[in-house]
Scaffold this motif. Structure first.
Motif, PDB file in Angstrom:
ATOM      1  N   MET A   1       0.837  -1.188   0.000  1.00 51.76           N
ATOM      2  CA  MET A   1       0.000   0.000   0.000  1.00 51.76           C
ATOM      3  C   MET A   1       0.879   1.248   0.000  1.00 51.76           C
ATOM      4  O   MET A   1       1.785   1.376   0.821  1.00 51.76           O
ATOM      5  CB  MET A   1      -0.900   0.007   1.238  1.00 51.76           C
ATOM      6  N   LEU A   2       0.636   2.158  -0.917  1.00 51.39           N
ATOM      7  CA  LEU A   2       1.408   3.377  -0.990  1.00 51.39           C
ATOM      8  C   LEU A   2       0.830   4.409  -0.046  1.00 51.39           C
ATOM      9  O   LEU A   2      -0.365   4.646  -0.006  1.00 51.39           O
ATOM     10  CB  LEU A   2       1.398   3.927  -2.420  1.00 51.39           C
ATOM     11  N   LEU A   3       1.692   5.037   0.735  1.00 46.51           N
ATOM     12  CA  LEU A   3       1.280   6.077   1.665  1.00 46.51           C
ATOM     13  C   LEU A   3       2.072   7.340   1.368  1.00 46.51           C
ATOM     14  O   LEU A   3       3.125   7.297   0.722  1.00 46.51           O
ATOM     15  CB  LEU A   3       1.525   5.625   3.106  1.00 46.51           C
ATOM     16  N   PRO A   4       1.591   8.499   1.827  1.00 49.19           N
ATOM     17  CA  PRO A   4       2.319   9.739   1.587  1.00 49.19           C
ATOM     18  C   PRO A   4       3.749   9.651   2.091  1.00 49.19           C
ATOM     19  O   PRO A   4       3.998   9.245   3.221  1.00 49.19           O
ATOM     20  CB  PRO A   4       1.506  10.767   2.394  1.00 49.19           C
ATOM     21  N   PRO A  24      11.521  12.141  11.979  1.00 49.50           N
ATOM     22  CA  PRO A  24      12.051  11.530  10.755  1.00 49.50           C
ATOM     23  C   PRO A  24      11.333  11.969   9.488  1.00 49.50           C
ATOM     24  O   PRO A  24      10.201  12.454   9.524  1.00 49.50           O
ATOM     25  CB  PRO A  24      11.845  10.035  10.998  1.00 49.50           C
ATOM     26  N   GLU A  25      12.016  11.776   8.368  1.00 57.87           N
ATOM     27  CA  GLU A  25      11.395  11.941   7.073  1.00 57.87           C
ATOM     28  C   GLU A  25      10.319  10.867   6.884  1.00 57.87           C
ATOM     29  O   GLU A  25      10.426   9.758   7.412  1.00 57.87           O
ATOM     30  CB  GLU A  25      12.441  11.801   5.966  1.00 57.87           C
ATOM     31  N   VAL A  26       9.287  11.216   6.128  1.00 54.92           N
ATOM     32  CA  VAL A  26       8.194  10.269   5.898  1.00 54.92           C
ATOM     33  C   VAL A  26       8.560   9.388   4.704  1.00 54.92           C
ATOM     34  O   VAL A  26       8.409   9.782   3.551  1.00 54.92           O
ATOM     35  CB  VAL A  26       6.867  11.015   5.642  1.00 54.92           C
ATOM     36  N   THR A  27       9.026   8.191   5.017  1.00 53.36           N
ATOM     37  CA  THR A  27       9.471   7.243   3.996  1.00 53.36           C
ATOM     38  C   THR A  27       8.758   5.910   4.217  1.00 53.36           C
ATOM     39  O   THR A  27       7.970   5.752   5.156  1.00 53.36           O
ATOM     40  CB  THR A  27      10.986   7.028   4.084  1.00 53.36           C
ATOM     41  N   LEU A  28       9.054   4.941   3.381  1.00 49.02           N
ATOM     42  CA  LEU A  28       8.491   3.603   3.568  1.00 49.02           C
ATOM     43  C   LEU A  28       8.896   3.031   4.923  1.00 49.02           C
ATOM     44  O   LEU A  28       8.082   2.386   5.600  1.00 49.02           O
ATOM     45  CB  LEU A  28       8.962   2.685   2.434  1.00 49.02           C
ATOM     46  N   ASP A  29      10.159   3.254   5.325  1.00 49.64           N
ATOM     47  CA  ASP A  29      10.615   2.801   6.641  1.00 49.64           C
ATOM     48  C   ASP A  29       9.725   3.363   7.741  1.00 49.64           C
ATOM     49  O   ASP A  29       9.365   2.667   8.698  1.00 49.64           O
ATOM     50  CB  ASP A  29      12.056   3.248   6.900  1.00 49.64           C
ATOM     51  N   PHE A  30       9.403   4.637   7.620  1.00 56.04           N
ATOM     52  CA  PHE A  30       8.571   5.322   8.620  1.00 56.04           C
ATOM     53  C   PHE A  30       7.238   4.602   8.782  1.00 56.04           C
ATOM     54  O   PHE A  30       6.809   4.299   9.904  1.00 56.04           O
ATOM     55  CB  PHE A  30       8.351   6.769   8.176  1.00 56.04           C
ATOM     56  N   TRP A  31       6.545   4.325   7.663  1.00 54.03           N
ATOM     57  CA  TRP A  31       5.224   3.712   7.742  1.00 54.03           C
ATOM     58  C   TRP A  31       5.300   2.269   8.234  1.00 54.03           C
ATOM     59  O   TRP A  31       4.420   1.821   8.996  1.00 54.03           O
ATOM     60  CB  TRP A  31       4.527   3.782   6.392  1.00 54.03           C
ATOM     61  N   LEU A  32       6.326   1.533   7.836  1.00 53.21           N
ATOM     62  CA  LEU A  32       6.460   0.155   8.294  1.00 53.21           C
ATOM     63  C   LEU A  32       6.610   0.081   9.801  1.00 53.21           C
ATOM     64  O   LEU A  32       5.920  -0.695  10.481  1.00 53.21           O
ATOM     65  CB  LEU A  32       7.670  -0.507   7.614  1.00 53.21           C
ATOM     66  N   ILE A  33       7.511   0.883  10.340  1.00 53.43           N
ATOM     67  CA  ILE A  33       7.751   0.826  11.777  1.00 53.43           C
ATOM     68  C   ILE A  33       6.582   1.411  12.552  1.00 53.43           C
ATOM     69  O   ILE A  33       6.258   0.975  13.657  1.00 53.43           O
ATOM     70  CB  ILE A  33       9.085   1.522  12.145  1.00 53.43           C
ATOM     71  N   LYS A  34       5.887   2.385  11.967  1.00 56.13           N
ATOM     72  CA  LYS A  34       4.710   2.948  12.625  1.00 56.13           C
ATOM     73  C   LYS A  34       3.617   1.900  12.747  1.00 56.13           C
ATOM     74  O   LYS A  34       2.979   1.754  13.798  1.00 56.13           O
ATOM     75  CB  LYS A  34       4.220   4.162  11.830  1.00 56.13           C
ATOM     76  N   LEU A  35       3.372   1.143  11.686  1.00 51.16           N
ATOM     77  CA  LEU A  35       2.370   0.083  11.724  1.00 51.16           C
ATOM     78  C   LEU A  35       2.728  -0.970  12.769  1.00 51.16           C
ATOM     79  O   LEU A  35       1.864  -1.441  13.517  1.00 51.16           O
ATOM     80  CB  LEU A  35       2.235  -0.559  10.346  1.00 51.16           C
ATOM     81  N   TYR A 209      -2.019   8.824   9.120  1.00 50.76           N
ATOM     82  CA  TYR A 209      -1.446   8.536  10.438  1.00 50.76           C
ATOM     83  C   TYR A 209      -2.536   8.104  11.414  1.00 50.76           C
ATOM     84  O   TYR A 209      -2.358   7.162  12.197  1.00 50.76           O
ATOM     85  CB  TYR A 209      -0.716   9.767  10.973  1.00 50.76           C
ATOM     86  N   ILE A 210      -3.667   8.789  11.379  1.00 51.06           N
ATOM     87  CA  ILE A 210      -4.782   8.435  12.263  1.00 51.06           C
ATOM     88  C   ILE A 210      -5.302   7.039  11.939  1.00 51.06           C
ATOM     89  O   ILE A 210      -5.513   6.209  12.836  1.00 51.06           O
ATOM     90  CB  ILE A 210      -5.924   9.457  12.133  1.00 51.06           C
ATOM     91  N   LEU A 211      -5.484   6.746  10.662  1.00 52.06           N
ATOM     92  CA  LEU A 211      -6.148   5.511  10.255  1.00 52.06           C
ATOM     93  C   LEU A 211      -5.244   4.290  10.294  1.00 52.06           C
ATOM     94  O   LEU A 211      -5.733   3.158  10.355  1.00 52.06           O
ATOM     95  CB  LEU A 211      -6.741   5.684   8.857  1.00 52.06           C
ATOM     96  N   THR A 212      -3.919   4.486  10.265  1.00 52.18           N
ATOM     97  CA  THR A 212      -3.041   3.325  10.394  1.00 52.18           C
ATOM     98  C   THR A 212      -3.129   2.718  11.791  1.00 52.18           C
ATOM     99  O   THR A 212      -2.808   1.548  11.986  1.00 52.18           O
ATOM    100  CB  THR A 212      -1.566   3.682  10.099  1.00 52.18           C
ATOM    101  N   ARG A 213      -3.595   3.510  12.760  1.00 54.16           N
ATOM    102  CA  ARG A 213      -3.745   2.974  14.117  1.00 54.16           C
ATOM    103  C   ARG A 213      -4.826   1.880  14.163  1.00 54.16           C
ATOM    104  O   ARG A 213      -4.526   0.734  14.549  1.00 54.16           O
ATOM    105  CB  ARG A 213      -4.057   4.119  15.075  1.00 54.16           C
ATOM    106  N   LEU A 250      14.295  -2.842  12.588  1.00 50.78           N
ATOM    107  CA  LEU A 250      14.125  -1.666  11.737  1.00 50.78           C
ATOM    108  C   LEU A 250      14.818  -0.441  12.335  1.00 50.78           C
ATOM    109  O   LEU A 250      15.415   0.366  11.610  1.00 50.78           O
ATOM    110  CB  LEU A 250      12.644  -1.366  11.532  1.00 50.78           C
ATOM    111  N   VAL A 251      14.743  -0.286  13.661  1.00 52.17           N
ATOM    112  CA  VAL A 251      15.406   0.856  14.305  1.00 52.17           C
ATOM    113  C   VAL A 251      16.912   0.754  14.148  1.00 52.17           C
ATOM    114  O   VAL A 251      17.594   1.755  13.908  1.00 52.17           O
ATOM    115  CB  VAL A 251      15.009   0.947  15.796  1.00 52.17           C
ATOM    116  N   VAL A 252      17.456  -0.463  14.278  1.00 51.54           N
ATOM    117  CA  VAL A 252      18.902  -0.660  14.060  1.00 51.54           C
ATOM    118  C   VAL A 252      19.266  -0.275  12.630  1.00 51.54           C
ATOM    119  O   VAL A 252      20.260   0.433  12.395  1.00 51.54           O
ATOM    120  CB  VAL A 252      19.295  -2.126  14.344  1.00 51.54           C
ATOM    121  N   TYR A 253      18.446  -0.729  11.666  1.00 51.70           N
ATOM    122  CA  TYR A 253      18.687  -0.376  10.261  1.00 51.70           C
ATOM    123  C   TYR A 253      18.618   1.134  10.050  1.00 51.70           C
ATOM    124  O   TYR A 253      19.489   1.716   9.386  1.00 51.70           O
ATOM    125  CB  TYR A 253      17.659  -1.078   9.387  1.00 51.70           C
TER     126      TYR A 253
END
Length: 271
Positions: A1-4, A24-35, A209-213, A250-253
């Motif tokens: 799923m593509l996110l902003p 952090p910058e909003v990247t794929l890493d950001f959304w993965l770890i947030k989920l 961000y709200i709806l990924t919760r 992911l945080v280590v990466y």
């Protein structure tokens, strides 16, 4: 799923260089770890409350105290440091879940009421933030006041997401899988509006961000809850540890990538 992502979340004039931003910058890493942080927050709250038998009140007091310490560490950095930032996110996910659970289970507040109340609280936070700073961009978090607004908004997104997710899954009796797919579909529509219809990046980010919760929490419950409650029965212990392990990896990466970026800056400055 593509996110902003960072490509168009804020106009160029509404940004600071990434090294000066405290989040952090909003990247794929950001959304993965947030989920994953959201899933861990949901299952870890259940584990502490039910499996360890601490109860909602004791668990809430302990986790709130730990969160306060984590936020003190985060605010002390005055820059983005992966371990400090994501530690705060995981803990605020747990506490945000517990806030809603306490209101519903200990005080008998209806999920409809908590959903409306946290929506109003989040809207008020955004209104005061914008009135004070003239921006809601996460690319310009470089003062203590902006960071306070940022983390307050994050807390309310988690509490709101918990209330909305439980409302759909339990009160409306749609089940965890259907609820997860429903919120995933809404996020997909937001991504479509962002990439194709050119929806404002800041609005798209906060909506996602709200709806990924509730999205992640629904799948967390699906994995952890017993069969008789509509889950797959893996349990809160295994589910929490699995996602926590993924978060640590992911945080280590991200930390290694962050340090590599700093090294590149030093090399460029020396040439």
């Amino acid at each position: 799923m593509l996110l902003p992502t960072a490509s168009r979340v804020a106009p160029a004039l509404n940004r600071v260089p990434p090294g000066l931003n405290w989040v952090p910058e909003v990247t794929l890493d950001f959304w993965l770890i947030k989920l994953m942080a959201v899933t861990t927050g949901e299952t870890a709250a259940d584990y502490l409350t039910v499996n360890l038998g601490l109860g909602l009140t004791v668990t809430s007091l302990i986790m709130t105290g730990i969160l306060v310490v984590a936020l003190i560490l985060q605010f002390a950095q005055k820059r983005y440091v992966p371990w400090a930032y994501w530690l705060a996110v995981v803990l605020i996910s747990v506490v945000g879940t517990l806030v809603t659970d306490n209101l519903v289970e200990n005080f008998g507040v209806r999920l409809e009421t908590t959903t409306i109340a946290f929506s109003a609280a989040l809207a008020t936070t955004f209104a005061v933030w914008y009135s004070s700073e003239r921006t809601l961009s996460i690319h310009t978090i470089f003062t203590t006041r902006r960071e306070i607004f940022y983390w307050l908004a994050i807390l309310f997104t988690f509490s709101l997401g918990t209330a909305a997710g439980d409302l759909v899954a339990e009160t409306f009796d749609m089940g965890y899988l259907t609820t997860g797919l429903l919120f995933g579909g809404v996020i997909a529509l937001i991504a479509f509006a962002y990439y194709v219809l050119k929806l404002d990046g800041i609005l798209a980010f906060w909506l996602a961000y709200i709806l990924t919760r509730p999205l992640a929490a629904s799948f967390g419950d699906l994995l952890s809850q017993p069969f008789q409650y509509g889950g797959l029965g893996f349990g809160t212990t295994l589910t929490s540890l699995t996602f926590l392990g993924c978060i640590v990896a992911l945080v280590v990466y991200m930390t290694l990538k962050w340090h590599a970026g700093d090294a590149d800056k030093i090399l460029l400055e020396s040439e």
